[in-house]
Design a protein around this motif. Sequence first.
Motif, PDB file in Angstrom:
ATOM      1  N   PRO A   5     -32.389  53.449 -62.079  1.00 45.45           N
ATOM      2  CA  PRO A   5     -31.954  52.583 -60.969  1.00 45.45           C
ATOM      3  C   PRO A   5     -32.990  52.491 -59.852  1.00 45.45           C
ATOM      4  N   ARG A   6     -33.651  53.599 -59.581  1.00 42.44           N
ATOM      5  CA  ARG A   6     -34.669  53.577 -58.528  1.00 42.44           C
ATOM      6  C   ARG A   6     -35.862  52.709 -58.938  1.00 42.44           C
ATOM      7  N   ALA A   7     -36.257  52.802 -60.193  1.00 44.55           N
ATOM      8  CA  ALA A   7     -37.359  51.973 -60.688  1.00 44.55           C
ATOM      9  C   ALA A   7     -36.976  50.494 -60.653  1.00 44.55           C
ATOM     10  N   LEU A   8     -35.737  50.179 -61.019  1.00 45.67           N
ATOM     11  CA  LEU A   8     -35.280  48.785 -60.968  1.00 45.67           C
ATOM     12  C   LEU A   8     -35.227  48.270 -59.535  1.00 45.67           C
ATOM     13  N   ALA A   9     -34.784  49.117 -58.615  1.00 45.37           N
ATOM     14  CA  ALA A   9     -34.730  48.711 -57.211  1.00 45.37           C
ATOM     15  C   ALA A   9     -36.134  48.465 -56.675  1.00 45.37           C
ATOM     16  N   TRP A  10     -37.071  49.338 -57.010  1.00 41.39           N
ATOM     17  CA  TRP A  10     -38.446  49.170 -56.551  1.00 41.39           C
ATOM     18  C   TRP A  10     -39.058  47.889 -57.128  1.00 41.39           C
ATOM     19  N   ALA A  11     -38.857  47.659 -58.416  1.00 39.50           N
ATOM     20  CA  ALA A  11     -39.402  46.463 -59.059  1.00 39.50           C
ATOM     21  C   ALA A  11     -38.759  45.198 -58.490  1.00 39.50           C
ATOM     22  N   SER A  12     -37.470  45.255 -58.214  1.00 41.58           N
ATOM     23  CA  SER A  12     -36.791  44.097 -57.623  1.00 41.58           C
ATOM     24  C   SER A  12     -37.319  43.800 -56.225  1.00 41.58           C
ATOM     25  N   ALA A  13     -37.557  44.844 -55.446  1.00 42.15           N
ATOM     26  CA  ALA A  13     -38.114  44.651 -54.107  1.00 42.15           C
ATOM     27  C   ALA A  13     -39.508  44.027 -54.207  1.00 42.15           C
ATOM     28  N   GLN A  14     -40.309  44.490 -55.151  1.00 47.23           N
ATOM     29  CA  GLN A  14     -41.634  43.904 -55.352  1.00 47.23           C
ATOM     30  C   GLN A  14     -41.522  42.419 -55.682  1.00 47.23           C
ATOM     31  N   ALA A  15     -40.586  42.079 -56.551  1.00 52.52           N
ATOM     32  CA  ALA A  15     -40.409  40.683 -56.948  1.00 52.52           C
ATOM     33  C   ALA A  15     -39.993  39.821 -55.759  1.00 52.52           C
ATOM     34  N   VAL A  16     -39.102  40.335 -54.918  1.00 48.41           N
ATOM     35  CA  VAL A  16     -38.653  39.578 -53.748  1.00 48.41           C
ATOM     36  C   VAL A  16     -39.804  39.386 -52.769  1.00 48.41           C
ATOM     37  N   TYR A  17     -40.592  40.439 -52.535  1.00 47.09           N
ATOM     38  CA  TYR A  17     -41.710  40.323 -51.603  1.00 47.09           C
ATOM     39  C   TYR A  17     -42.751  39.329 -52.103  1.00 47.09           C
ATOM     40  N   VAL A  18     -43.079  39.395 -53.372  1.00 47.91           N
ATOM     41  CA  VAL A  18     -44.068  38.470 -53.932  1.00 47.91           C
ATOM     42  C   VAL A  18     -43.541  37.046 -53.866  1.00 47.91           C
ATOM     43  N   GLY A  19     -42.281  36.862 -54.238  1.00 46.53           N
ATOM     44  CA  GLY A  19     -41.691  35.523 -54.191  1.00 46.53           C
ATOM     45  C   GLY A  19     -41.660  34.959 -52.779  1.00 46.53           C
ATOM     46  N   ALA A  20     -41.289  35.786 -51.812  1.00 42.50           N
ATOM     47  CA  ALA A  20     -41.247  35.320 -50.427  1.00 42.50           C
ATOM     48  C   ALA A  20     -42.650  34.995 -49.920  1.00 42.50           C
ATOM     49  N   TRP A  21     -43.619  35.819 -50.292  1.00 40.93           N
ATOM     50  CA  TRP A  21     -45.003  35.591 -49.861  1.00 40.93           C
ATOM     51  C   TRP A  21     -45.516  34.253 -50.394  1.00 40.93           C
TER      52      TRP A  21
END
Length: 137
Positions: A5-21
């Motif tokens: 779950p922690r790895a999925l949360a980290w990867a999801s946060a990365q995806a959101v940051y990249v998408g927003a950028w």
Amino acid sequence: MRTVPRALAWASAQAVYVGAWVAAGELSTGKRRLARVGIVAAAYGLVPTGPETPEPRPARTPAQPRTGLAGAAKPVAVAASGVLLMVGRHRLRNRWLAGLARSGHSRPHVALAVRMGALALVISLIDQAIRSTDGPS
């Protein structure tokens, strides 16, 4: 080792940051810079600042040989793969954006943000998997 779950949360946060950028690319210069400062501030606010309790690692003695890439080869390979990934991602982003603009997409940066976010999710999950299986170095 990180939990799933922690790895999925980290990867999801990365995806959101990249998408927003990437999505901020269609804004005017001032708004784009303000949005990207907000993205960096949000990322900084969510990064844990306290020390994690490290897993106990066995002490390496001179009698234990290194496994895998030895000496300076491992850092060179890691740096080279990082540079190749960065260049490849940049070229792919430019190609996708040009294709979306050429096909007349109404908001090419938003569509590109979805694609780049999905790519960041996959890359982050692969990175997490590699790091969790990497033994003591």
